[in-house]
Design a protein around this motif. Structure first.
Motif, PDB file in Angstrom:
ATOM      1  N   PRO A 178      29.328  41.033  21.445  1.00 51.84           N
ATOM      2  CA  PRO A 178      30.775  41.020  21.222  1.00 51.84           C
ATOM      3  C   PRO A 178      31.294  39.611  20.994  1.00 51.84           C
ATOM      4  CG  PRO A 178      30.285  41.358  23.541  1.00 51.84           C
ATOM      5  CD  PRO A 178      28.983  41.378  22.822  1.00 51.84           C
ATOM      6  N   ALA A 179      31.093  39.086  19.806  1.00 50.36           N
ATOM      7  CA  ALA A 179      31.540  37.731  19.481  1.00 50.36           C
ATOM      8  C   ALA A 179      32.219  37.750  18.124  1.00 50.36           C
ATOM      9  CB  ALA A 179      30.349  36.781  19.474  1.00 50.36           C
ATOM     10  N   GLY A 180      32.718  36.584  17.692  1.00 43.76           N
ATOM     11  CA  GLY A 180      33.361  36.495  16.390  1.00 43.76           C
ATOM     12  C   GLY A 180      34.819  36.882  16.472  1.00 43.76           C
ATOM     13  N   ALA A 181      35.379  37.171  15.279  1.00 46.43           N
ATOM     14  CA  ALA A 181      36.804  37.493  15.224  1.00 46.43           C
ATOM     15  C   ALA A 181      37.121  38.783  15.960  1.00 46.43           C
ATOM     16  CB  ALA A 181      37.241  37.609  13.758  1.00 46.43           C
ATOM     17  N   GLY A 182      36.153  39.669  16.034  1.00 44.56           N
ATOM     18  CA  GLY A 182      36.391  40.928  16.734  1.00 44.56           C
ATOM     19  C   GLY A 182      35.872  40.919  18.145  1.00 44.56           C
ATOM     20  N   ARG A 183      35.740  39.728  18.761  1.00 40.39           N
ATOM     21  CA  ARG A 183      35.157  39.678  20.093  1.00 40.39           C
ATOM     22  C   ARG A 183      36.100  40.346  21.096  1.00 40.39           C
ATOM     23  NH1 ARG A 183      37.579  34.769  19.517  1.00 40.39           N
ATOM     24  NH2 ARG A 183      38.697  33.930  21.315  1.00 40.39           N
ATOM     25  N   TRP A 184      35.520  40.729  22.213  1.00 38.59           N
ATOM     26  CA  TRP A 184      36.270  41.466  23.211  1.00 38.59           C
ATOM     27  C   TRP A 184      36.919  40.514  24.201  1.00 38.59           C
ATOM     28  CZ3 TRP A 184      37.029  46.741  23.887  1.00 38.59           C
ATOM     29  CH2 TRP A 184      36.458  47.538  22.892  1.00 38.59           C
ATOM     30  N   ALA A 185      38.219  40.721  24.423  1.00 37.11           N
ATOM     31  CA  ALA A 185      38.935  39.913  25.406  1.00 37.11           C
ATOM     32  C   ALA A 185      38.659  40.386  26.821  1.00 37.11           C
ATOM     33  CB  ALA A 185      40.433  39.951  25.125  1.00 37.11           C
ATOM     34  N   GLY A 186      38.413  41.678  26.993  1.00 35.15           N
ATOM     35  CA  GLY A 186      38.144  42.205  28.323  1.00 35.15           C
ATOM     36  C   GLY A 186      38.333  43.705  28.367  1.00 35.15           C
ATOM     37  N   VAL A 187      38.066  44.275  29.542  1.00 33.36           N
ATOM     38  CA  VAL A 187      38.139  45.717  29.765  1.00 33.36           C
ATOM     39  C   VAL A 187      38.903  45.965  31.063  1.00 33.36           C
ATOM     40  CG1 VAL A 187      36.807  47.808  30.256  1.00 33.36           C
ATOM     41  CG2 VAL A 187      35.995  46.200  28.517  1.00 33.36           C
ATOM     42  N   VAL A 188      39.784  46.946  31.029  1.00 36.79           N
ATOM     43  CA  VAL A 188      40.468  47.428  32.234  1.00 36.79           C
ATOM     44  C   VAL A 188      39.815  48.751  32.608  1.00 36.79           C
ATOM     45  CG1 VAL A 188      42.666  48.115  33.252  1.00 36.79           C
ATOM     46  CG2 VAL A 188      42.609  46.322  31.507  1.00 36.79           C
ATOM     47  N   GLU A 189      39.207  48.832  33.786  1.00 37.98           N
ATOM     48  CA  GLU A 189      38.492  50.034  34.222  1.00 37.98           C
ATOM     49  C   GLU A 189      39.214  50.651  35.416  1.00 37.98           C
ATOM     50  OE1 GLU A 189      36.640  53.111  34.585  1.00 37.98           O
ATOM     51  OE2 GLU A 189      35.597  51.840  33.114  1.00 37.98           O
ATOM     52  N   GLN A 190      39.436  51.967  35.333  1.00 43.22           N
ATOM     53  CA  GLN A 190      40.203  52.610  36.401  1.00 43.22           C
ATOM     54  C   GLN A 190      39.398  53.593  37.237  1.00 43.22           C
ATOM     55  OE1 GLN A 190      42.627  55.768  36.554  1.00 43.22           O
ATOM     56  NE2 GLN A 190      42.331  56.633  34.524  1.00 43.22           N
ATOM     57  N   THR A 191      38.095  53.771  37.012  1.00 47.14           N
ATOM     58  CA  THR A 191      37.312  54.718  37.803  1.00 47.14           C
ATOM     59  C   THR A 191      36.119  54.017  38.442  1.00 47.14           C
ATOM     60  OG1 THR A 191      35.853  55.377  35.972  1.00 47.14           O
ATOM     61  CG2 THR A 191      37.931  56.582  36.225  1.00 47.14           C
ATOM     62  N   LEU A 218      48.509  49.116  32.391  1.00 47.26           N
ATOM     63  CA  LEU A 218      49.294  48.326  31.438  1.00 47.26           C
ATOM     64  C   LEU A 218      49.433  46.884  31.912  1.00 47.26           C
ATOM     65  CD1 LEU A 218      52.179  50.821  30.555  1.00 47.26           C
ATOM     66  CD2 LEU A 218      50.373  50.042  29.029  1.00 47.26           C
ATOM     67  N   THR A 219      49.681  46.724  33.206  1.00 47.98           N
ATOM     68  CA  THR A 219      49.791  45.380  33.761  1.00 47.98           C
ATOM     69  C   THR A 219      48.469  44.633  33.624  1.00 47.98           C
ATOM     70  OG1 THR A 219      51.445  46.193  35.344  1.00 47.98           O
ATOM     71  CG2 THR A 219      50.399  44.077  35.823  1.00 47.98           C
ATOM     72  N   GLY A 220      47.354  45.310  33.902  1.00 43.68           N
ATOM     73  CA  GLY A 220      46.045  44.684  33.763  1.00 43.68           C
ATOM     74  C   GLY A 220      45.721  44.320  32.330  1.00 43.68           C
ATOM     75  N   ALA A 221      46.092  45.182  31.374  1.00 40.99           N
ATOM     76  CA  ALA A 221      45.823  44.886  29.969  1.00 40.99           C
ATOM     77  C   ALA A 221      46.551  43.621  29.529  1.00 40.99           C
ATOM     78  CB  ALA A 221      46.240  46.071  29.099  1.00 40.99           C
ATOM     79  N   CYS A 222      47.811  43.466  29.958  1.00 37.47           N
ATOM     80  CA  CYS A 222      48.555  42.260  29.590  1.00 37.47           C
ATOM     81  C   CYS A 222      47.977  41.023  30.276  1.00 37.47           C
ATOM     82  CB  CYS A 222      50.026  42.432  29.942  1.00 37.47           C
ATOM     83  SG  CYS A 222      50.861  43.694  28.946  1.00 37.47           S
ATOM     84  N   ALA A 223      47.447  41.191  31.503  1.00 36.30           N
ATOM     85  CA  ALA A 223      46.810  40.058  32.179  1.00 36.30           C
ATOM     86  C   ALA A 223      45.544  39.633  31.457  1.00 36.30           C
ATOM     87  CB  ALA A 223      46.507  40.428  33.631  1.00 36.30           C
ATOM     88  N   VAL A 224      44.745  40.604  31.011  1.00 38.22           N
ATOM     89  CA  VAL A 224      43.529  40.281  30.265  1.00 38.22           C
ATOM     90  C   VAL A 224      43.873  39.572  28.959  1.00 38.22           C
ATOM     91  CG1 VAL A 224      41.587  41.297  29.020  1.00 38.22           C
ATOM     92  CG2 VAL A 224      42.157  42.113  31.304  1.00 38.22           C
ATOM     93  N   ALA A 225      44.959  39.997  28.310  1.00 36.09           N
ATOM     94  CA  ALA A 225      45.313  39.441  27.008  1.00 36.09           C
ATOM     95  C   ALA A 225      45.927  38.051  27.101  1.00 36.09           C
ATOM     96  CB  ALA A 225      46.275  40.389  26.289  1.00 36.09           C
ATOM     97  N   THR A 226      46.571  37.731  28.221  1.00 40.14           N
ATOM     98  CA  THR A 226      47.345  36.492  28.268  1.00 40.14           C
ATOM     99  C   THR A 226      46.862  35.486  29.304  1.00 40.14           C
ATOM    100  OG1 THR A 226      48.922  37.504  29.823  1.00 40.14           O
ATOM    101  CG2 THR A 226      49.416  37.674  27.463  1.00 40.14           C
ATOM    102  N   ARG A 227      46.097  35.925  30.295  1.00 43.13           N
ATOM    103  CA  ARG A 227      45.685  35.009  31.355  1.00 43.13           C
ATOM    104  C   ARG A 227      44.197  34.707  31.234  1.00 43.13           C
ATOM    105  NH1 ARG A 227      48.510  36.949  37.030  1.00 43.13           N
ATOM    106  NH2 ARG A 227      50.608  37.346  36.214  1.00 43.13           N
ATOM    107  N   PRO A 228      43.817  33.446  31.215  1.00 40.22           N
ATOM    108  CA  PRO A 228      42.379  33.127  31.182  1.00 40.22           C
ATOM    109  C   PRO A 228      41.718  33.515  32.503  1.00 40.22           C
ATOM    110  CG  PRO A 228      43.682  31.139  31.477  1.00 40.22           C
ATOM    111  CD  PRO A 228      44.659  32.238  31.210  1.00 40.22           C
ATOM    112  N   ALA A 229      40.592  34.184  32.391  1.00 40.04           N
ATOM    113  CA  ALA A 229      39.847  34.609  33.574  1.00 40.04           C
ATOM    114  C   ALA A 229      38.366  34.464  33.285  1.00 40.04           C
ATOM    115  CB  ALA A 229      40.183  36.056  33.931  1.00 40.04           C
ATOM    116  N   PRO A 230      37.569  34.134  34.276  1.00 42.60           N
ATOM    117  CA  PRO A 230      36.128  33.984  34.044  1.00 42.60           C
ATOM    118  C   PRO A 230      35.479  35.335  33.763  1.00 42.60           C
ATOM    119  CG  PRO A 230      36.629  33.801  36.381  1.00 42.60           C
ATOM    120  CD  PRO A 230      37.938  33.839  35.667  1.00 42.60           C
ATOM    121  N   PRO A 231      34.388  35.351  32.999  1.00 38.51           N
ATOM    122  CA  PRO A 231      33.686  36.613  32.752  1.00 38.51           C
ATOM    123  C   PRO A 231      33.151  37.193  34.059  1.00 38.51           C
ATOM    124  CG  PRO A 231      32.951  34.892  31.248  1.00 38.51           C
ATOM    125  CD  PRO A 231      33.773  34.220  32.294  1.00 38.51           C
TER     126      PRO A 231
END
Length: 702
Positions: free
Chosen positions: A260-273, A482-495
């Motif tokens: 998952p790299a390049g322009a389409g790389r993944w910013a992160g995943v929100v998992e609820q289960t 929704l709150t987690g998705a916005c945190a993944v998109a806007t806040r830097p976090a370690p892998p």
């Protein structure tokens, strides 16, 4: 509005056809019900008919005859479509439109698979505006979260992938993601194929919004979404339910098929289960992006778990045949957040409950809570001999060795995602002969004649042909996602996977405070809608409009007012002043205990005066023409009774004698029949018989 008709076959005894008697019935009919205005019916019908014709191909020609739309869907299969409106006697709610489809064969017998195919397409009817508004009203926490997160459109530039159960709350979730900036035409929804009541309508609504819908079991779905995002220059983000995304990306990277790299790389995943979290155990170091674990958050573990457990227990007991469960043994495998609630609920139903968990700390907790426990599950099965077994581990909890330990007929109920809780292939291999399949269960006969029945086909019982939990309950977790998705998109976090990150973000977001404000102790005094009164004519009570409270001098009797009563002049949230009558409850009911009250009904020709007789409130209907006179004259004698109180009330003067113990009705003011008033300590002598006869007031009952 909440019903969706399944495919039905309707016989017509008076209609003879050339079909064989033992074959299909003359026609098959189905209908989908939509809440909408009657004038929208023809438009909705035409759109549904066009959907059928597009699926049938260019040879399908839509015609209109006799108030119906007709088309030939395939050789020998004709469709007739029409719309009807349900007649409602109560007149409540939005009108219910029924879009009807009748399929009939000409020249050949249509197969059941063909009928089901066309019925499913017919039921892919997008939600109407009335239904979308209703669903949004059931999910206030999500809507409030969008208002807090909307500035800056944090999801703009992200191709969002959502794994979801096709319930109505998914429609609002997708709409909230779009409000936060996620483009709908770049969004993918992975469909979890459970038999939900609204699954086809949710599917159709998403398609109409331009969202791509793919089966969750498609192994190429995540890779295709990544490629689509890469071509559009978008980053990827997922809201996952069950571990469909992150493990698939790690598997492709491990196999050397791309990362998952390049322009389409993944910013992160929100998992609820927890099922999705278990799939990542031991692989955290491989993650090239952060995983926001709503599943392990305190929000989900402490609040949502009970709702899931209650739904699972209720559904499982409904699926059982007619058996007496009180005093019967039950087993809960997995003593996590949900499992602990299931064990408690079964105990409340007077079952003898045993618990097993691979985690020794959980097992100690279960033992000290009074449950039968054992480190060895087969030994516990042999000793306890449960009638009902709940699997709540999120992985495979029972296989061949455990099935061999069953010594009496047992029912197995899964509460995990998908059908992984019980090893069904191992059960089929161990059983003698073919299983007995029923609509809601599958029974296997083990060696020795022991019947083992798997409820809901091994899939989660809380998902079986119903909503898992109501929208008001799923609202909290979806708002957290929704709150987690916005945190993944806007806040830097370690892998990696850091459960403390999710707790910190969720608890500082204001979501839990919003939940407490809406459903905490203050919410009990804040009605969400007018409450009907069970009095004469059933007029609804309504809150009074805000106004400046009248000034008055404190009286000596204020020292004797109840401690929980509001101060004089303060408007109660449910009305002008608290009132205790038949059908009306109030936390300040002691204010009017043993006293009289007047209820002014908005836009009504009467005023309802309630006079308590000991502990029973007796309604008295007063014509509207007498309202002004009632305001001028009622006030009456109280504690020694001065006749001139009526004159003071007519003049609007404040009560100054006796420490101001009585406040005339006139000083409270009627305000156009919208004020709820309390006449304190008004007795029968306050209104003379001549006054009642003059104004047509019915007699006060004592």
């Amino acid at each position: 509005m909440d019903r969706e008709s399944n495919t039905l076959t309707a016989p017509r005894p008076d209609h003879r056809t050339g079909w064989p008697a033992e074959g299909p019935l003359p026609f098959a009919a189905t209908a989908v019900e939509v809440a909408g205005d009657p004038e929208d019916g023809p438009h909705l019908l035409y759109r549904a008919a066009r959907r059928l014709c597009e699926a049938a191909g260019p040879d399908a020609v839509l015609t209109h005859a006799g108030g119906e739309l007709t088309a030939r869907l395939e050789p020998g299969l004709h469709a007739a479509m029409y719309v009807s409106t349900e007649m409602r006697r109560d007149g409540a709610g939005s009108p219910l439109l029924r879009l009807n489809l009748r399929l009939s064969g000409h020249g050949r017998t249509p197969s059941p698979a063909s009928l089901e195919h066309w019925a499913e397409i017919w039921h892919r009817q997008a939600l109407s505006a009335h239904e979308v508004v209703r669903v949004a009203g059931e999910l206030p926490l999500m809507s409030a979260a969008v208002e807090r997160l909307r500035p800056g459109r944090p999801l703009e530039g992200f191709a969002v992938l959502v794994t979801g159960h096709f319930l109505t709350d998914l429609v609002h979730l997708v709409g909230c993601l779009a409000e936060l900036g996620a483009p709908l035409d770049a969004m993918t929804v992975l469909r979890k194929d459970y038999a939900y009541q609204w699954r086809h309508r949710v599917h159709g609504h998403l398609l109409e919004q331009g969202v791509r819908v793919v089966d969750a079991g498609d192994p190429a779905a995540v890779h295709e979404h990544t490629e689509r995002a890469r071509r559009r220059g978008l980053r990827c983000l997922a809201l996952d339910d069950g571990g469909y995304v992150a493990p698939a990306l790690l598997d492709r990277a491990r196999a050397g098929e791309g990362a998952p790299a390049g322009a389409g790389r993944w910013a992160g995943v929100v998992e609820q289960t927890m099922s999705g979290i278990y799939k990542l155990q031991g692989r955290e170091a491989e993650l090239p992006f952060p995983v926001f674990s709503v599943a392990q958050s305190r929000l989900k573990g402490r609040i949502e778990s009970y709702w899931i457990a209650e739904k699972a227990v209720t559904t499982a007991l409904d699926l059982l045949p007619a058996v007496k469960i009180e005093g019967q043994p039950a087993l809960v495998v997995g003593y996590g957040n949900v499992g602990a609630h299931i064990a408690a609920l079964l105990t409340q139903r007077r079952m003898r409950v045993a618990v097993h968990d691979a985690d020794i700390l959980q097992l100690i907790d279960a033992h000290e809570s009074g449950y039968v426990t054992d480190r060895d599950l087969p030994a516990l099965l042999e000793r306890h001999q449960p009638l009902l077994v709940f699997g709540v581990t999120g992985r495979t909890s029972m296989s061949t060795r455990e099935f061999r330990s069953l010594a009496r007929p047992a029912y197995l109920a899964s509460v995990s995602s998908r059908d992984i809780e019980f090893d069904l292939p191992a059960l089929e291999a161990l059983a003698d002969g073919d299983p007995v399949i029923r609509p809601c269960s599958r029974t296997h006969v083990l060696p020795g004649g022991v019947d083992v029945t798997v409820l809901a086909g091994g899939r989660p019982v809380n998902f079986h042909e119903t909503d898992s939990i109501s929208n008001l309950h799923s609202d909290l977790v979806y708002a957290g996602m929704l709150t987690g998705a916005c945190a993944v998109a806007t806040r830097p976090a370690p892998p990696g996977l850091d459960r403390s990150w999710a707790d910190a973000v969720l608890e500082e977001s204001g979501l839990l405070q919003d939940y407490y404000d809406r459903y905490g102790p203050r919410a009990a005094c804040r009605p969400t809608a007018p409450r009907p009164w069970a009095g004469p004519r059933g007029f609804p009570l309504r809150a009074a409009p805000p106004r400046t409270p009248p000034r008055r001098r404190p009286g000596r009797d204020e020292r004797r007012r109840p401690a929980d009563a509001p101060p004089y002049g303060k408007r109660h949230p449910c009305g002008r002043v608290a009132v205790r009558t038949a059908g009306i409850g109030s936390p300040y009911s002691s204010l009017t205990r043993g006293r009289s009250a007047a209820v002014v009904v908005p836009s009504a020709p009467v005023v309802i005066v309630v006079v308590p007789a000991v502990a029973v409130a007796v309604p008295v209907v007063v014509p509207a023409a007498a309202v002004a006179a009632v305001g001028d004259r009622v006030g009456g004698r109280c504690r020694g009774g001065r006749a001139r109180r009526a004159e003071r009330g007519a003049a609007g003067q404040e009560d100054s004698d006796r420490g101001g113990r009585e406040e005339p009705l006139h000083s409270q003011c009627l305000h156009g029949f919208r004020t709820l008033l309390v006449l304190r300590r008004c007795r029968r002598g306050a209104v003379s018989s001549s006054f009642r006869q003059q104004h047509g007031i019915s007699a006060f009952t004592r």
